[in-house]
Structure formats: structure tokens, C-alpha cells
Design a protein around this motif. Sequence first.
Motif, PDB file in Angstrom:
ATOM      1  N   PRO A   1      65.359   4.512  30.493  1.00 62.01           N
ATOM      2  CA  PRO A   1      65.413   5.962  30.329  1.00 62.01           C
ATOM      3  C   PRO A   1      64.204   6.470  29.549  1.00 62.01           C
ATOM      4  N   GLU A   2      63.774   7.666  29.865  1.00 62.86           N
ATOM      5  CA  GLU A   2      62.602   8.267  29.230  1.00 62.86           C
ATOM      6  C   GLU A   2      62.622   8.169  27.704  1.00 62.86           C
ATOM      7  N   PRO A   3      63.769   8.403  27.045  1.00 68.47           N
ATOM      8  CA  PRO A   3      63.764   8.367  25.572  1.00 68.47           C
ATOM      9  C   PRO A   3      63.397   7.020  24.953  1.00 68.47           C
ATOM     10  N   VAL A   4      63.467   5.921  25.704  1.00 68.27           N
ATOM     11  CA  VAL A   4      63.143   4.616  25.115  1.00 68.27           C
ATOM     12  C   VAL A   4      61.683   4.219  25.323  1.00 68.27           C
ATOM     13  N   LEU A   5      60.976   4.873  26.231  1.00 69.79           N
ATOM     14  CA  LEU A   5      59.631   4.413  26.608  1.00 69.79           C
ATOM     15  C   LEU A   5      58.658   4.370  25.436  1.00 69.79           C
ATOM     16  N   GLU A   6      58.609   5.424  24.632  1.00 69.65           N
ATOM     17  CA  GLU A   6      57.662   5.443  23.506  1.00 69.65           C
ATOM     18  C   GLU A   6      58.012   4.369  22.486  1.00 69.65           C
ATOM     19  N   CYS A   7      59.290   4.277  22.143  1.00 73.09           N
ATOM     20  CA  CYS A   7      59.749   3.279  21.169  1.00 73.09           C
ATOM     21  C   CYS A   7      59.437   1.866  21.648  1.00 73.09           C
ATOM     22  N   VAL A   8      59.728   1.590  22.912  1.00 72.03           N
ATOM     23  CA  VAL A   8      59.505   0.259  23.471  1.00 72.03           C
ATOM     24  C   VAL A   8      58.008  -0.040  23.562  1.00 72.03           C
ATOM     25  N   SER A   9      57.230   0.910  24.040  1.00 74.33           N
ATOM     26  CA  SER A   9      55.781   0.704  24.147  1.00 74.33           C
ATOM     27  C   SER A   9      55.174   0.412  22.789  1.00 74.33           C
ATOM     28  N   THR A  10      55.565   1.173  21.779  1.00 74.58           N
ATOM     29  CA  THR A  10      55.061   0.963  20.422  1.00 74.58           C
ATOM     30  C   THR A  10      55.452  -0.426  19.921  1.00 74.58           C
ATOM     31  N   GLY A  11      56.680  -0.840  20.185  1.00 77.81           N
ATOM     32  CA  GLY A  11      57.142  -2.158  19.754  1.00 77.81           C
ATOM     33  C   GLY A  11      56.399  -3.293  20.435  1.00 77.81           C
ATOM     34  N   ILE A  12      56.123  -3.156  21.727  1.00 79.10           N
ATOM     35  CA  ILE A  12      55.380  -4.186  22.453  1.00 79.10           C
ATOM     36  C   ILE A  12      53.963  -4.294  21.894  1.00 79.10           C
ATOM     37  N   LEU A  13      53.308  -3.150  21.723  1.00 83.04           N
ATOM     38  CA  LEU A  13      51.945  -3.170  21.184  1.00 83.04           C
ATOM     39  C   LEU A  13      51.917  -3.756  19.777  1.00 83.04           C
ATOM     40  N   ASP A  14      52.931  -3.452  18.982  1.00 81.89           N
ATOM     41  CA  ASP A  14      53.020  -4.019  17.633  1.00 81.89           C
ATOM     42  C   ASP A  14      53.192  -5.541  17.696  1.00 81.89           C
ATOM     43  N   GLU A  15      54.004  -6.005  18.622  1.00 87.40           N
ATOM     44  CA  GLU A  15      54.201  -7.450  18.783  1.00 87.40           C
ATOM     45  C   GLU A  15      52.877  -8.115  19.158  1.00 87.40           C
ATOM     46  N   PHE A  16      52.154  -7.536  20.094  1.00 86.11           N
ATOM     47  CA  PHE A  16      50.863  -8.096  20.486  1.00 86.11           C
ATOM     48  C   PHE A  16      49.897  -8.132  19.307  1.00 86.11           C
ATOM     49  N   SER A  17      49.779  -7.018  18.596  1.00 84.97           N
ATOM     50  CA  SER A  17      48.788  -6.971  17.510  1.00 84.97           C
ATOM     51  C   SER A  17      49.182  -7.863  16.343  1.00 84.97           C
ATOM     52  N   SER A  18      50.473  -7.938  16.021  1.00 85.92           N
ATOM     53  CA  SER A  18      50.879  -8.792  14.896  1.00 85.92           C
ATOM     54  C   SER A  18      50.658 -10.271  15.227  1.00 85.92           C
ATOM     55  N   GLN A  19      50.891 -10.668  16.474  1.00 88.31           N
ATOM     56  CA  GLN A  19      50.660 -12.063  16.859  1.00 88.31           C
ATOM     57  C   GLN A  19      49.165 -12.350  17.001  1.00 88.31           C
ATOM     58  N   ALA A  20      48.405 -11.373  17.474  1.00 87.46           N
ATOM     59  CA  ALA A  20      46.958 -11.557  17.646  1.00 87.46           C
ATOM     60  C   ALA A  20      46.242 -11.686  16.307  1.00 87.46           C
ATOM     61  N   ALA A  21      46.874 -11.210  15.233  1.00 85.56           N
ATOM     62  CA  ALA A  21      46.262 -11.324  13.905  1.00 85.56           C
ATOM     63  C   ALA A  21      46.106 -12.783  13.494  1.00 85.56           C
ATOM     64  N   SER A  22      46.929 -13.667  14.070  1.00 86.11           N
ATOM     65  CA  SER A  22      46.831 -15.078  13.699  1.00 86.11           C
ATOM     66  C   SER A  22      46.243 -15.961  14.796  1.00 86.11           C
ATOM     67  N   GLY A  23      45.708 -15.347  15.856  1.00 90.28           N
ATOM     68  CA  GLY A  23      45.059 -16.143  16.893  1.00 90.28           C
ATOM     69  C   GLY A  23      45.254 -15.555  18.273  1.00 90.28           C
ATOM     70  N   PRO A  24      44.776 -16.261  19.286  1.00 94.86           N
ATOM     71  CA  PRO A  24      44.867 -15.765  20.654  1.00 94.86           C
ATOM     72  C   PRO A  24      46.319 -15.611  21.124  1.00 94.86           C
TER      73      PRO A  24
END
Length: 164
Positions: free
Chosen positions: A16-39
Motif C-alpha cells: 500500500p502507498e502508505p508503506v512505500l516511503e517507510c520501507v524505502s527508507t529502511g532498505i536504504l538504511d540497511e544498505f548504508s549501515s552494512q556498507a559502512a563495514s565493507g562491500p
Amino acid sequence: MERTTRIGVTGHRDLPEPVLECVSTGILDEFSSQAASGPVEAFSALAAGADQLFANLALRSGIPLTAVIPGTDYERGLGGPETRLAYRRLLDACADRVDLPVERTREEAYAAAGRWIVDHTDRLVAVWDGEPARGVGGTGDIVAYASRVGVPVRVLWRPGARRP
């Protein structure tokens, strides 16, 4: 040499539309937090909804993407022409592709793909409303499997949002 963190996804097809921003932000946060320690590498079945959102965000973030293709006539079962076009575009952009053996039913093929992703990744992002799976191999089943085998799961969903 730094160790690569492999992140997989499981999630609902109808977001549903109301979850898209929250989910997108969470995915990007997961990528950046894991990328901080390597590929980082991303793994997705490229289905409509959560899988395609995750895959698009991985590619936009410069993260190599591996497609995990269920053993069935997968593309035909993905939905309408727009979803299939998005699937082909994402598949063409993938760094790698894993084609799984053919299963007896579509649901069993999806379940096998979800388990494969869990078994070959270090972390799982679950775009999940917390409800039981609506079919074999649904998001709830894959989250439960990840928990049983000890793969950390990050659940992303907007509180109070309901999927169609």
C-alpha cells in the motif's frame, strides 16, 4: 580483504502507498549501515512489490544484485505487462543470476527461492505486515525460516498499514 555482506529480501507483492516511503527508507538504511563495514551484495527474486523495490534501490545504490529465479515459468506468473517489463529490466541489470530447479507447484518454487535466499545471505530484509503467510512460501513463512536458521531479519512496515 573485507568480507562482503549479503542481504536478501522477502516481502509482499502488494504494497500500500502508505508503506512505500517507510520501507524505502529502511532498505536504504540497511544498505548504508552494512556498507559502512565493507562491500554489500543484494539478492532478490525480482517479484512485484517488495522484491522489485529492494532490487531497484540496490542498483541505484551501486550494490551488485543477484537474481534468484524460482524453478517455474516464473515470468509469466509475475502479473501484468508492466511488472514483467520491470522484471526483465532488473534481470538485465543483475550482476549474477541463480536459476533454481523446477518445483511441482508455483508456491513450492517461491518457497524454495525464499529459502535459497535465506541460506545464501547474512541478513534478510522482510517487507512484512506481521501477518501469517497467505500461501506456502509467503513472507511469514520465509521470516519464520530465517529465524529458525539464525539469519538476522530486519522487518520493515509502517505501523497500522494494511495490505490489500
